[in-house]
Design a protein around this motif. Structure first.
Motif, PDB file in Angstrom:
ATOM      1  N   TYR A  39      40.967  34.596  34.603  1.00 20.53           N
ATOM      2  CA  TYR A  39      41.692  35.611  33.708  1.00 20.53           C
ATOM      3  C   TYR A  39      42.666  35.103  33.324  1.00 20.53           C
ATOM      4  CZ  TYR A  39      37.292  38.490  34.011  1.00 20.53           C
ATOM      5  OH  TYR A  39      35.899  38.877  34.022  1.00 20.53           O
ATOM      6  N   ARG A  40      43.552  34.678  34.486  1.00 23.66           N
ATOM      7  CA  ARG A  40      44.928  33.911  34.338  1.00 23.66           C
ATOM      8  C   ARG A  40      44.845  32.749  33.304  1.00 23.66           C
ATOM      9  NH1 ARG A  40      48.711  35.545  38.317  1.00 23.66           N
ATOM     10  NH2 ARG A  40      48.024  37.142  39.630  1.00 23.66           N
ATOM     11  N   ARG A  87      50.401  31.475  37.862  1.00 26.56           N
ATOM     12  CA  ARG A  87      50.972  32.259  38.856  1.00 26.56           C
ATOM     13  C   ARG A  87      52.220  32.689  38.377  1.00 26.56           C
ATOM     14  NH1 ARG A  87      46.345  33.161  41.062  1.00 26.56           N
ATOM     15  NH2 ARG A  87      45.099  31.204  41.492  1.00 26.56           N
ATOM     16  N   VAL A  95      48.270  39.243  31.979  1.00 27.57           N
ATOM     17  CA  VAL A  95      46.732  39.137  32.593  1.00 27.57           C
ATOM     18  C   VAL A  95      45.984  40.432  32.677  1.00 27.57           C
ATOM     19  CG1 VAL A  95      47.341  39.154  35.218  1.00 27.57           C
ATOM     20  CG2 VAL A  95      45.307  37.932  34.218  1.00 27.57           C
ATOM     21  N   SER A  96      46.579  41.524  32.902  1.00 24.52           N
ATOM     22  CA  SER A  96      45.813  42.891  33.018  1.00 24.52           C
ATOM     23  C   SER A  96      45.395  43.309  31.536  1.00 24.52           C
ATOM     24  CB  SER A  96      46.986  43.874  33.479  1.00 24.52           C
ATOM     25  OG  SER A  96      47.236  43.837  34.826  1.00 24.52           O
ATOM     26  N   ALA A  99      42.175  40.843  30.599  1.00 21.92           N
ATOM     27  CA  ALA A  99      41.083  41.083  31.578  1.00 21.92           C
ATOM     28  C   ALA A  99      40.580  42.626  31.154  1.00 21.92           C
ATOM     29  CB  ALA A  99      41.521  41.258  33.080  1.00 21.92           C
ATOM     30  N   GLU A 125      35.449  35.355  44.409  1.00 19.14           N
ATOM     31  CA  GLU A 125      36.421  36.194  44.639  1.00 19.14           C
ATOM     32  C   GLU A 125      36.965  36.819  43.346  1.00 19.14           C
ATOM     33  OE1 GLU A 125      40.079  34.368  45.492  1.00 19.14           O
ATOM     34  OE2 GLU A 125      41.021  36.219  44.727  1.00 19.14           O
ATOM     35  N   GLY A 126      37.073  38.224  43.168  1.00 23.21           N
ATOM     36  CA  GLY A 126      37.415  38.789  41.960  1.00 23.21           C
ATOM     37  C   GLY A 126      37.672  40.421  42.284  1.00 23.21           C
ATOM     38  N   ILE A 129      32.868  41.299  41.040  1.00 28.74           N
ATOM     39  CA  ILE A 129      31.858  40.304  41.543  1.00 28.74           C
ATOM     40  C   ILE A 129      30.927  41.045  42.079  1.00 28.74           C
ATOM     41  CG2 ILE A 129      31.275  38.347  42.845  1.00 28.74           C
ATOM     42  CD1 ILE A 129      33.644  38.145  40.419  1.00 28.74           C
ATOM     43  N   ARG A 154      52.570  39.805  49.357  1.00 23.96           N
ATOM     44  CA  ARG A 154      52.759  39.431  47.820  1.00 23.96           C
ATOM     45  C   ARG A 154      54.425  38.658  47.854  1.00 23.96           C
ATOM     46  NH1 ARG A 154      48.725  39.213  43.612  1.00 23.96           N
ATOM     47  NH2 ARG A 154      47.364  37.968  44.934  1.00 23.96           N
ATOM     48  N   ARG A 180      40.903  50.709  33.678  1.00 23.49           N
ATOM     49  CA  ARG A 180      40.296  50.230  32.593  1.00 23.49           C
ATOM     50  C   ARG A 180      38.902  50.501  32.505  1.00 23.49           C
ATOM     51  NH1 ARG A 180      40.473  44.379  34.974  1.00 23.49           N
ATOM     52  NH2 ARG A 180      38.548  44.355  35.972  1.00 23.49           N
TER      53      ARG A 180
END
Ligand code: DC
Length: 213
Positions: A39-40, A87, A95-96, A99, A125-126, A129, A154, A180
């Motif tokens: 997605y990025r 990143r 990205v949101s 996505a 990973e997601g 999934i 983070r 979403r």
């Protein structure tokens, strides 16, 4: 027919997904796919092409046309090394939106299923999934951690940015990912929920290995 040998690792930002999924893949000798990076990559391609992020048709076209070479250490989008940029702050804030576009998701989910079909399985990973991409996964894990711990992790990864700023960004992305319409972040049916707040990476990996059928 048995389902593919997929271990699905879902959860919100900062829950430890990437670290855990990679360590688990190493532990089991399986391939690893970071779908967030996909997605990025679309967000990167769209920003690079100057596409209006409100233009869903153009975003979907960008996804379908994208040549993506993604592996454990690098991400190359249409021949351009995007490993660092995906990143970075521009991609992270775009990205949101990307996505949330249904036709972008359809394209990437197809690529994710092809990736598994070519390998016969792997650690994937997601966010969706276990719920959407591989509902028949061998094992579905939903990782969580307290909001404070997620923000701390983070902030550490991004080199000392203020924890409060990171916490606000995590809250914004959680709300966008969970709220979403298409494939919101949810705990999939049959998933095992693991709170990683007070566990080491090794402890989480061993807990997941112990859950394997
Ligand atoms: O895991 P990450 O932070 O790299 O994910 C980047 C974005 O992509 C995040 O906003 C959630 C979204 N995403 C998604 O909608 N579905 C996935 N399977 C993986 C990520």
């Amino acid at each position: 027919m048995p389902g593919p040998d997929v271990i699905a690792i879902d959860g919100p930002a900062g829950s430890g997904k990437t670290t855990i999924a990679r360590a688990l893949a190493d532990r089991l000798g399986l391939a690893y796919l970071d779908t967030g990076a996909m997605y990025r990559a679309v967000a990167f391609a769209a920003l690079r092409a100057g596409i209006d992020l409100q233009d869903e048709v153009a975003l979907a076209r960008t996804a379908r046309a994208m040549d993506l070479q993604l592996d454990r250490t690098s991400c190359v989008v249409d021949g351009v090394d995007a490993t660092q940029a995906i990143r970075g702050p521009e991609v992270t804030s775009a990205v949101s939106v990307v996505a949330a576009v249904a036709d972008v998701r359809i394209d990437l989910v197809g690529r994710q299923r092809n990736w598994v079909a070519e390998r016969g399985g792997g650690v994937v990973e997601g966010r969706d999934i276990g719920s959407v991409v591989f509902p028949d996964a061998l094992l579905k894990v939903y990782l969580t951690a307290s909001p404070e711990e997620r923000a701390r992790r983070r902030a550490g990864e991004t080199g000392g940015i203020d924890v409060e700023v990171v916490a606000a960004d995590i809250r914004r992305r959680d709300a966008a990912d969970s709220g979403r319409k298409v494939s919101p972040l949810v705990e999939a049916d049959g998933s095992v929920i693991l709170d990683t707040s007070d566990l080491t990476v090794d402890e989480v990996v061993e807990a997941i290995v112990a859950l394997l059928p």
